[in-house]
Write a protein that holds these residues in place. Structure first.
Motif, PDB file in Angstrom:
ATOM      1  N   GLN A  99      33.924  39.880  29.563  1.00  0.00           N
ATOM      2  CA  GLN A  99      33.698  40.049  30.274  1.00  0.00           C
ATOM      3  C   GLN A  99      33.461  40.558  31.248  1.00  0.00           C
ATOM      4  OE1 GLN A  99      36.606  36.809  31.813  1.00  0.00           O
ATOM      5  NE2 GLN A  99      35.494  34.946  31.129  1.00  0.00           N
ATOM      6  N   LEU A 100      33.963  42.345  31.050  1.00  0.00           N
ATOM      7  CA  LEU A 100      34.642  43.089  31.681  1.00  0.00           C
ATOM      8  C   LEU A 100      33.297  44.329  30.821  1.00  0.00           C
ATOM      9  CD1 LEU A 100      38.656  44.486  30.830  1.00  0.00           C
ATOM     10  CD2 LEU A 100      37.033  43.757  33.194  1.00  0.00           C
ATOM     11  N   LYS A 101      32.843  43.782  29.785  1.00  0.00           N
ATOM     12  CA  LYS A 101      31.810  44.645  29.361  1.00  0.00           C
ATOM     13  C   LYS A 101      30.333  44.524  29.877  1.00  0.00           C
ATOM     14  CE  LYS A 101      32.547  44.731  24.281  1.00  0.00           C
ATOM     15  NZ  LYS A 101      32.185  44.315  22.462  1.00  0.00           N
ATOM     16  N   GLU A 102      30.877  42.739  30.723  1.00  0.00           N
ATOM     17  CA  GLU A 102      29.652  42.149  31.536  1.00  0.00           C
ATOM     18  C   GLU A 102      29.274  43.760  33.160  1.00  0.00           C
ATOM     19  OE1 GLU A 102      26.255  40.856  33.560  1.00  0.00           O
ATOM     20  OE2 GLU A 102      26.922  41.545  31.744  1.00  0.00           O
ATOM     21  N   ALA A 103      30.608  43.064  33.817  1.00  0.00           N
ATOM     22  CA  ALA A 103      31.047  44.349  34.386  1.00  0.00           C
ATOM     23  C   ALA A 103      30.785  45.387  34.472  1.00  0.00           C
ATOM     24  CB  ALA A 103      32.105  44.376  34.420  1.00  0.00           C
ATOM     25  N   GLY A 161      32.471  44.931  43.132  1.00  0.00           N
ATOM     26  CA  GLY A 161      33.023  43.830  41.901  1.00  0.00           C
ATOM     27  C   GLY A 161      33.802  43.439  42.303  1.00  0.00           C
ATOM     28  N   ASN A 162      33.846  41.746  42.443  1.00  0.00           N
ATOM     29  CA  ASN A 162      34.928  40.803  42.611  1.00  0.00           C
ATOM     30  C   ASN A 162      34.810  39.762  41.518  1.00  0.00           C
ATOM     31  OD1 ASN A 162      37.178  39.090  43.936  1.00  0.00           O
ATOM     32  ND2 ASN A 162      35.465  38.592  45.580  1.00  0.00           N
ATOM     33  N   VAL A 163      36.052  39.626  40.708  1.00  0.00           N
ATOM     34  CA  VAL A 163      36.169  38.796  39.197  1.00  0.00           C
ATOM     35  C   VAL A 163      37.863  38.432  39.104  1.00  0.00           C
ATOM     36  CG1 VAL A 163      34.469  40.418  37.853  1.00  0.00           C
ATOM     37  CG2 VAL A 163      37.352  40.780  38.265  1.00  0.00           C
ATOM     38  N   VAL A 205      36.533  49.394  27.453  1.00  0.00           N
ATOM     39  CA  VAL A 205      35.295  49.473  28.300  1.00  0.00           C
ATOM     40  C   VAL A 205      34.822  49.937  29.249  1.00  0.00           C
ATOM     41  CG1 VAL A 205      34.050  46.651  29.068  1.00  0.00           C
ATOM     42  CG2 VAL A 205      35.620  46.874  26.798  1.00  0.00           C
ATOM     43  N   LEU A 206      34.916  50.536  30.146  1.00  0.00           N
ATOM     44  CA  LEU A 206      35.344  51.264  31.592  1.00  0.00           C
ATOM     45  C   LEU A 206      36.294  52.785  31.622  1.00  0.00           C
ATOM     46  CD1 LEU A 206      36.668  48.218  33.533  1.00  0.00           C
ATOM     47  CD2 LEU A 206      33.852  49.278  33.660  1.00  0.00           C
ATOM     48  N   VAL A 224      24.492  54.601  41.151  1.00  0.00           N
ATOM     49  CA  VAL A 224      24.353  55.804  41.695  1.00  0.00           C
ATOM     50  C   VAL A 224      25.077  55.501  42.938  1.00  0.00           C
ATOM     51  CG1 VAL A 224      22.883  57.957  41.742  1.00  0.00           C
ATOM     52  CG2 VAL A 224      22.095  55.836  40.274  1.00  0.00           C
ATOM     53  N   GLY A 225      26.445  56.222  42.719  1.00  0.00           N
ATOM     54  CA  GLY A 225      27.643  56.221  44.446  1.00  0.00           C
ATOM     55  C   GLY A 225      28.710  55.457  43.847  1.00  0.00           C
ATOM     56  N   ASN A 226      29.497  54.796  44.178  1.00  0.00           N
ATOM     57  CA  ASN A 226      30.930  54.745  43.664  1.00  0.00           C
ATOM     58  C   ASN A 226      30.779  53.359  43.665  1.00  0.00           C
ATOM     59  OD1 ASN A 226      31.547  57.470  44.513  1.00  0.00           O
ATOM     60  ND2 ASN A 226      32.404  56.667  46.756  1.00  0.00           N
ATOM     61  N   ALA A 227      31.247  53.279  42.435  1.00  0.00           N
ATOM     62  CA  ALA A 227      31.711  52.128  42.125  1.00  0.00           C
ATOM     63  C   ALA A 227      32.799  51.264  42.089  1.00  0.00           C
ATOM     64  CB  ALA A 227      30.874  51.792  40.984  1.00  0.00           C
ATOM     65  N   VAL A 228      33.266  50.186  42.340  1.00  0.00           N
ATOM     66  CA  VAL A 228      34.911  49.550  42.666  1.00  0.00           C
ATOM     67  C   VAL A 228      34.740  48.160  42.025  1.00  0.00           C
ATOM     68  CG1 VAL A 228      36.730  49.156  43.886  1.00  0.00           C
ATOM     69  CG2 VAL A 228      34.790  50.805  44.848  1.00  0.00           C
ATOM     70  N   LEU A 229      35.224  47.761  40.717  1.00  0.00           N
ATOM     71  CA  LEU A 229      36.064  46.686  39.935  1.00  0.00           C
ATOM     72  C   LEU A 229      37.206  46.184  40.440  1.00  0.00           C
ATOM     73  CD1 LEU A 229      34.739  44.229  38.507  1.00  0.00           C
ATOM     74  CD2 LEU A 229      35.537  45.967  36.407  1.00  0.00           C
TER      75      LEU A 229
END
Length: 337
Positions: free
Chosen positions: A203-207, A187-189, A257-258, A215-220
């Motif tokens: 905005q972070l809640k939506e992210a 995710g690019n914010v 949130v995260l 399912v997998g690796n997630a990066v914000l």
């Protein structure tokens, strides 16, 4: 051994989403006065004079590896995030420096913020960009007046998500696959600027909603517009390091949130401040401000782990001129077994 396969589709601008309709890879918004988002994947977009037709030529590259050689080196996956500053001050020179640094780093995924149409046009002229697939118009309308931009080394599923925002901010989300078959969602914010912590929380809640179910690796990644050491108002007005009072830090929103995501800088370099906006170093900043605005937040599945993170763009390119008012972050993840 490399094998190349090229496919060409004949589609209308409406089908491409250029008028704001739903495109194959997401929604490209229209209108004026809002920030837009664009995605570069490694392709070319050609405008045809025939009845407003758009030719999208996408080249897919398939590579086979010697399995014995591949097993001798660990799998890695790298991400660069950088707010490139939309100010026109020394813009051509700053762009040249940003492009040169990015080319040398050679990331798997590149996430820029505060991208202008002129940035897109200049980027398209860079030969190294042909190593990335692209999915955008070639004149930069999708980042007008400015927005976020993502470049990927491999094929990607793409979506744009509108944020609650008075500044037209969006989440640009891509899903790619690393060499070992792991699916990565990036995710690019560019979160709301100035003193709007409540908006940034939403905005972070939506992210979190978008990335949390992957399912997998997630990066914000991106410019979060708040610091881990002081509030926005303190960083602007205090005039020195430290805090003005004992009020809760906005940074606490990340654990709220995260909760499953980790701040990679704090994981690997917690004893270093990591200011990505630093008037004591960056000669382009005339007023005191030291803030760690830019982040890489990761939720990884074993055996993947963060390997390194470093600031980029920290050296002057001229008298009181730096590539951007922000320093970028280059992060590498490694498969540990």
């Amino acid at each position: 051994e490399n094998h190349h396969k090229t496919q060409t589709w004949l589609v209308s601008p409406k089908q491409m989403g250029l008028n704001g309709s739903k495109a194959k890879y997401g929604t490209v918004p229209t209108g004026f006065g809002v920030a837009r988002s664009a995605l570069f994947l490694r392709s070319s977009l050609l405008l045809s004079p025939l009845a407003g037709i758009v030719l999208l030529s996408c080249s897919a590259e398939f590579r086979t590896h010697n399995l014995d050689m591949a097993s001798d080196r660990p799998s890695t996956f790298s991400v660069l995030t950088w707010n490139v500053w939309f100010d026109h001050f020394e813009y051509p020179n700053r762009l040249a420096a940003i492009f040169n640094i990015t080319q040398q780093l050679n990331p798997d995924v590149i996430c820029f913020q505060e991208v202008l149409p002129q940035f897109v046009q200049a980027l398209q002229k860079e030969k190294w960009v042909q190593g990335y697939q692209t999915h955008s118009d070639r004149v930069g309308d999708t980042v007008r007046p400015y927005g976020v931009l993502t470049l990927c080394r491999s094929n990607a599923n793409v979506n744009f998500h509108d944020f609650p925002s008075e500044m037209g901010r969006q989440l640009l989300q891509v899903e790619v696959e690393s060499e070992d078959g792991m699916r990565w969602m990036i995710g690019n914010v560019h979160l709301e600027s100035l003193n709007f912590p409540g908006v940034r929380r939403e905005q972070l809640k939506e992210a979190s909603r978008v990335l949390g179910g992957h399912v997998g690796n997630a990066v914000l990644v991106g410019d979060f517009n708040f610091c881990s050491y002081r509030s926005w108002a303190e960083g602007r007005k205090l005039g020195r390091e430290g805090r003005a009072d004992a009020s809760p830090l906005e940074n606490a929103v990340l654990s709220d949130v995260l909760p499953s995501f980790h701040d990679v800088w704090e994981v690997l370099r917690k004893d270093e401040k990591g200011y990505t906006f630093d008037s004591t170093v960056n000669g382009m900043l005339s007023n005191y401000e030291q803030m760690r605005y830019d982040r890489v937040m990761a939720r990884l599945s074993e055996p993947w782990a963060p390997k390194s993170i470093e600031m980029v763009g920290t050296e002057a390119i001229g008298s009181r001129v730096f590539p951007s008012d922000h320093f970028g972050l280059f992060c590498t993840f490694e498969k540990t077994r």
